[in-house]
Design an enzyme around this catalytic site. Structure first.
Site: not given
Length: 329
Positions: A136, A140-141, A207, A261
């Site tokens: 996490a 931001g997410k 993520d 990313c």
């Protein structure tokens, strides 16, 4: 006022990393790579988005953004999140002034790369659902997930201790005490969560740790960069293990989103392929509707297996961001 993304000091490109990217991404992205390369290597072209905090709305901030030429990220006809998540973007490079963390004070907005909201839109969390954000930090997410629906529970996990503290500070800065009853955090190895919390979540966001192309390009020391490139080969194995753990943590019928990313095929489509070829309890979910819904704001690489890939472009410098969605059968 917009702040120049290069700040006071010019960033130095690591030639070793750039040469590696030239070799790898010329092969993987073909004719897209020259433009992507130009944007990635020139921070003066980078854009930054502003996600308003619905827990602490500010009409003054919204007016300022509109005056500066910002507009809402286009997500019409795509997600139930629209109208709840207010993300302002502009085609101009530069950064809106950030707000400092102050204990006990809630921030009005969060600065981010606009493409980092796509995993949240893809997850499409619903009211009452139990959600795990497995990796996490910086948070931001997690913030976006909390604002996208009235969740039954959001579990934010971050295994790295330093980044875990960063995550907690982010949550403290954006979530009022009255809303923390649905929120919990942990500092666990994500690869263990499938066993510790088996079949516990309606939805999971992974993520994953990745070879962040933007930051790696500006590694200051060649030796450090060489070490990172060497370690890059081990990342797909870790990412596959995290993804397998996430599937185990899902309830049957639940969905997960995997995102990175990086532009790297080995860390993106190949990881999903590895999972689909080794398990019979998951299937890929088509995300082509997202490329249509967000084509105004993002440039998508064509024909990406098992997901979508946002590539940095002039006037659309968002990304890299790979997003894939799976359902547990």
């Amino acid at each position: 006022m917009l702040i120049h993304p290069m700040g006071r000091f010019k960033k130095q490109i690591c030639r070793f990393v750039l040469d590696y990217f030239d070799q790898t991404y010329t092969r993987e992205l073909g004719e897209l790579w020259p433009t992507v390369r130009e944007v990635l290597t020139e921070p003066g072209l980078w854009q930054y988005a502003v996600l308003l905090n619905s827990f602490h709305p500010s009409t003054e901030t919204e007016r300022n953004l509109l005056t500066l030429g910002y507009r809402l990220l286009s997500s019409d006809s795509f997600s139930s999140c629209r109208g709840i998540l207010k993300c302002y973007v502009t085609s101009r490079p530069g950064k809106y002034p950030s707000q400092r963390h102050q204990t006990g004070k809630i921030k009005e907005y969060y600065m981010l790369n606009a493409s980092s909201l796509l995993p949240v839109f893809a997850l499409d969390a619903k009211d009452g659902e139990t959600v795990l954000d497995m990796c996490a930090a910086p948070g931001g997410k997690s913030i976006a997930l909390l604002q996208s629906a009235s969740l039954g529970h959001l579990h934010c996990n971050e295994p790295d201790l330093h980044r875990h503290m960063w995550l907690r500070k982010t949550l403290e800065s954006f979530v009022p005490p009255s809303r923390t009853d649905v929120l919990s955090t942990s500092c666990l190895d994500g690869r263990l969560m499938g066993k510790l919390t088996a079949r516990s979540y309606d939805k999971v966001l992974v993520d994953a740790p990745c070879s962040n192309d933007r930051s790696w390009l500006f590694s200051s020391e060649t030796e450090s960069a060489k070490s990172r490139i060497s370690e890059r080969k081990a990342l797909p194995e870790l990412q596959t293990e995290l993804l397998g753990s996430a599937i185990n943590a899902l309830r049957p019928g639940g969905t997960l989103v995997y995102s990175t990313c990086t532009l790297s095929k080995a860390e993106n489509s190949d990881v999903i392929s590895n999972i689909l070829n080794s398990r019979t309890d998951v299937a890929s979910v088509d995300l082509s509707h997202m490329t249509r819904a967000f084509s105004q704001d993002f440039t998508f690489a064509p024909q990406i297996p098992y997901g979508l890939l946002v590539v940095p472009d002039k006037g659309k410098s968002w990304g890299p961001m790979f997003v894939s969605k799976l359902i547990k059968l």
